[in-house]
Design a protein around this motif. Structure first.
Motif, PDB file in Angstrom:
ATOM      1  N   ARG A   1       0.839  -1.203   0.000  1.00  0.00           N
ATOM      2  CA  ARG A   1       0.000   0.000   0.000  1.00  0.00           C
ATOM      3  C   ARG A   1       0.870   1.247   0.000  1.00  0.00           C
ATOM      4  NH1 ARG A   1      -3.776  -0.116   4.907  1.00  0.00           N
ATOM      5  NH2 ARG A   1      -4.531   1.803   3.936  1.00  0.00           N
ATOM      6  N   PHE A   2       1.980   1.232   0.706  1.00  0.00           N
ATOM      7  CA  PHE A   2       2.911   2.363   0.712  1.00  0.00           C
ATOM      8  C   PHE A   2       3.480   2.595  -0.686  1.00  0.00           C
ATOM      9  CE2 PHE A   2       7.429   3.536   0.836  1.00  0.00           C
ATOM     10  CZ  PHE A   2       7.380   4.762   1.478  1.00  0.00           C
ATOM     11  N   TRP A   3       3.956   1.514  -1.323  1.00  0.00           N
ATOM     12  CA  TRP A   3       4.556   1.662  -2.649  1.00  0.00           C
ATOM     13  C   TRP A   3       3.528   2.116  -3.675  1.00  0.00           C
ATOM     14  CZ3 TRP A   3       9.350   2.404  -2.523  1.00  0.00           C
ATOM     15  CH2 TRP A   3      10.207   1.683  -1.690  1.00  0.00           C
ATOM     16  N   ARG A   4       2.301   1.687  -3.550  1.00  0.00           N
ATOM     17  CA  ARG A   4       1.255   2.146  -4.468  1.00  0.00           C
ATOM     18  C   ARG A   4       0.971   3.628  -4.277  1.00  0.00           C
ATOM     19  NH1 ARG A   4      -2.441  -3.334  -3.916  1.00  0.00           N
ATOM     20  NH2 ARG A   4      -1.505  -4.436  -5.697  1.00  0.00           N
TER      21      ARG A   4
ATOM     22  N   VAL B   1       3.311   5.792  -3.250  1.00  0.00           N
ATOM     23  CA  VAL B   1       4.475   6.419  -3.885  1.00  0.00           C
ATOM     24  C   VAL B   1       4.246   6.526  -5.390  1.00  0.00           C
ATOM     25  CG1 VAL B   1       6.930   6.111  -4.437  1.00  0.00           C
ATOM     26  CG2 VAL B   1       6.108   5.667  -2.112  1.00  0.00           C
ATOM     27  N   GLU B   2       3.748   5.452  -5.977  1.00  0.00           N
ATOM     28  CA  GLU B   2       3.479   5.448  -7.415  1.00  0.00           C
ATOM     29  C   GLU B   2       2.395   6.458  -7.778  1.00  0.00           C
ATOM     30  OE1 GLU B   2       1.830   4.604 -11.223  1.00  0.00           O
ATOM     31  OE2 GLU B   2       0.742   4.367  -9.339  1.00  0.00           O
ATOM     32  N   ARG B   3       1.384   6.595  -6.945  1.00  0.00           N
ATOM     33  CA  ARG B   3       0.244   7.463  -7.255  1.00  0.00           C
ATOM     34  C   ARG B   3       0.593   8.943  -7.181  1.00  0.00           C
ATOM     35  NH1 ARG B   3      -3.565  10.537  -5.000  1.00  0.00           N
ATOM     36  NH2 ARG B   3      -2.758  10.256  -2.878  1.00  0.00           N
ATOM     37  N   ILE B   4       1.281   9.368  -6.116  1.00  0.00           N
ATOM     38  CA  ILE B   4       1.500  10.802  -5.909  1.00  0.00           C
ATOM     39  C   ILE B   4       2.710  11.331  -6.674  1.00  0.00           C
ATOM     40  CG2 ILE B   4       0.373  10.760  -3.661  1.00  0.00           C
ATOM     41  CD1 ILE B   4       3.085  10.902  -2.334  1.00  0.00           C
ATOM     42  N   GLY B   5       3.608  10.437  -7.095  1.00  0.00           N
ATOM     43  CA  GLY B   5       4.787  10.869  -7.844  1.00  0.00           C
ATOM     44  C   GLY B   5       4.496  11.013  -9.322  1.00  0.00           C
ATOM     45  N   LYS B   6       5.200  11.909  -9.967  1.00  0.00           N
ATOM     46  CA  LYS B   6       5.039  12.099 -11.405  1.00  0.00           C
ATOM     47  C   LYS B   6       5.697  10.948 -12.164  1.00  0.00           C
ATOM     48  CE  LYS B   6       4.979  17.166 -11.259  1.00  0.00           C
ATOM     49  NZ  LYS B   6       5.677  18.417 -11.672  1.00  0.00           N
ATOM     50  N   PRO B   7       5.119  10.524 -13.281  1.00  0.00           N
ATOM     51  CA  PRO B   7       5.803   9.557 -14.141  1.00  0.00           C
ATOM     52  C   PRO B   7       7.174  10.104 -14.544  1.00  0.00           C
ATOM     53  CG  PRO B   7       3.521   9.848 -14.829  1.00  0.00           C
ATOM     54  CD  PRO B   7       3.798  10.906 -13.791  1.00  0.00           C
TER      55      PRO B   7
ATOM     56  N   VAL C   1      11.842  -6.395  -1.135  1.00  0.00           N
ATOM     57  CA  VAL C   1      11.487  -5.077  -1.646  1.00  0.00           C
ATOM     58  C   VAL C   1      11.374  -5.092  -3.171  1.00  0.00           C
ATOM     59  CG1 VAL C   1      12.236  -2.671  -1.812  1.00  0.00           C
ATOM     60  CG2 VAL C   1      12.453  -3.892   0.351  1.00  0.00           C
ATOM     61  N   VAL C   2      12.240  -5.841  -3.840  1.00  0.00           N
ATOM     62  CA  VAL C   2      12.150  -5.972  -5.297  1.00  0.00           C
ATOM     63  C   VAL C   2      10.766  -6.495  -5.685  1.00  0.00           C
ATOM     64  CG1 VAL C   2      12.995  -7.263  -7.297  1.00  0.00           C
ATOM     65  CG2 VAL C   2      14.617  -6.240  -5.689  1.00  0.00           C
ATOM     66  N   GLN C   3      10.289  -7.490  -4.989  1.00  0.00           N
ATOM     67  CA  GLN C   3       8.968  -8.044  -5.260  1.00  0.00           C
ATOM     68  C   GLN C   3       7.872  -7.013  -5.001  1.00  0.00           C
ATOM     69  OE1 GLN C   3       8.589 -11.612  -2.924  1.00  0.00           O
ATOM     70  NE2 GLN C   3      10.122 -12.740  -4.107  1.00  0.00           N
ATOM     71  N   GLN C   4       8.012  -6.234  -3.930  1.00  0.00           N
ATOM     72  CA  GLN C   4       7.020  -5.210  -3.616  1.00  0.00           C
ATOM     73  C   GLN C   4       6.918  -4.172  -4.730  1.00  0.00           C
ATOM     74  OE1 GLN C   4       8.414  -3.673   0.149  1.00  0.00           O
ATOM     75  NE2 GLN C   4       8.252  -5.677   1.137  1.00  0.00           N
ATOM     76  N   LEU C   5       8.051  -3.725  -5.236  1.00  0.00           N
ATOM     77  CA  LEU C   5       8.063  -2.715  -6.294  1.00  0.00           C
ATOM     78  C   LEU C   5       7.408  -3.250  -7.562  1.00  0.00           C
ATOM     79  CD1 LEU C   5      11.680  -1.318  -5.878  1.00  0.00           C
ATOM     80  CD2 LEU C   5       9.563  -0.207  -5.187  1.00  0.00           C
ATOM     81  N   ASP C   6       7.689  -4.491  -7.889  1.00  0.00           N
ATOM     82  CA  ASP C   6       7.116  -5.091  -9.083  1.00  0.00           C
ATOM     83  C   ASP C   6       5.597  -5.159  -8.967  1.00  0.00           C
ATOM     84  OD1 ASP C   6       7.512  -6.533 -11.667  1.00  0.00           O
ATOM     85  OD2 ASP C   6       6.598  -8.177 -10.548  1.00  0.00           O
TER      86      ASP C   6
ATOM     87  N   LEU D   1       6.075  -0.044  -9.884  1.00  0.00           N
ATOM     88  CA  LEU D   1       7.137   0.963  -9.854  1.00  0.00           C
ATOM     89  C   LEU D   1       8.366   0.383 -10.558  1.00  0.00           C
ATOM     90  CD1 LEU D   1       6.845   2.433  -6.252  1.00  0.00           C
ATOM     91  CD2 LEU D   1       6.839   3.768  -8.359  1.00  0.00           C
ATOM     92  N   HIS D   2       8.655   0.909 -11.730  1.00  0.00           N
ATOM     93  CA  HIS D   2       9.721   0.342 -12.545  1.00  0.00           C
ATOM     94  C   HIS D   2      10.825   1.374 -12.774  1.00  0.00           C
ATOM     95  CE1 HIS D   2       6.999  -2.965 -13.137  1.00  0.00           C
ATOM     96  NE2 HIS D   2       6.101  -2.180 -13.726  1.00  0.00           N
ATOM     97  N   GLY D   3      12.019   0.871 -13.050  1.00  0.00           N
ATOM     98  CA  GLY D   3      13.164   1.732 -13.324  1.00  0.00           C
ATOM     99  C   GLY D   3      13.992   2.072 -12.110  1.00  0.00           C
TER     100      GLY D   3
END
Length: 230
Positions: free
Chosen positions: A137-140, A142-148, A198-203, A207-209
């Motif tokens: 939920r935290f990583w999602r 991060v993905e939502r509020i950050g710019k592509p 953490v790698v699994q969480q990002l995937d 969140l890529h790159g």
């Protein structure tokens, strides 16, 4: 890297500190790692840019205040503890000149901030991930509020392979702090995630790159510029 099966199982700690733990944490001296963390981010982004940066789980605000001493960015600090943010506001008054650009302090859960989507050029966090029982939920968020294509830098502890190593790290890095800080630090080590986790969480969060790397004897960090949508 040590193989995963040699690591201790994760022992979760509460997401929110007690009032006593907050008070001791706010008084503890983390100036050296915080200064290095801020300098690394400023160097990666560049001083001359006008950007918006949010620190998720800012606590007493020391990291954000150190940014304000170096750059004139649009700075935000988010924490769900009113007590911690009260300390941050007091710190801003004591440490910054009256002419300094105001910092936006927001009381909110780092997993559900209520901040606008795709607003921030940079999303950072320091020593928060290990508190979270549901890091996805935290990583999602991060993905939502950050710019592509935006910048991400999340630093946290990583779980040691043994109780003996947890004891050694605690003695080495916070041995001069209060007993409360030492106990909390050891608990945090045992609740931290491994790099492969953490790698699994990002995937899963899309969140890529970003790079996941181990740092020094106890940290891991997620850092880089997010991949642009295809």
């Amino acid at each position: 890297m040590t193989t995963a099966f040699t690591y201790l199982p994760r022992v979760a700690e509460p997401e929110k500190m007690t009032e006593e733990e907050e008070a001791h944490y706010a008084r503890a001296d983390y100036s050296v790692p915080h200064e290095a963390f801020v300098d690394e981010i400023v160097a990666a982004i560049g001083r001359g840019k006008e950007i918006s940066l949010v620190d998720l789980g800012t606590g007493p605000g020391d990291v954000v205040l150190r940014f304000r001493g170096k750059v004139d960015w649009d700075l935000w600090g988010v924490d769900f503890s009113p007590g911690m943010l009260a300390i941050a506001v007091e710190g801003a008054t004591a440490r910054l000149p009256a002419s300094a650009r105001p910092i936006n302090w927001v009381i909110a859960d780092t997993k559900r901030t209520g901040l606008p989507s795709q607003y921030f050029d940079a999303v950072i966090s320091n020593s928060v991930l290990h508190h979270l029982e549901d890091p996805l939920r935290f990583w999602r968020e991060v993905e939502r509020i950050g710019k592509p294509g935006g910048f991400v830098h999340v630093r946290d502890l990583r779980r040691p392979p043994s109780d003996a190593e947890a004891d050694r790290l605690t003695s080495l890095h916070v041995g001069r702090e209060s007993e409360v800080v030492q106990e909390h630090y050891r608990s945090s080590l045992l609740s931290a995630y491994r790099a492969d986790e953490v790698v699994q969480q990002l995937d899963q969060a899309g969140l890529h790159g970003l790079q996941v790397r181990e740092l020094d004897d106890r940290y891991l960090e997620v850092v880089g510029w997010r991949a642009e949508p295809a």
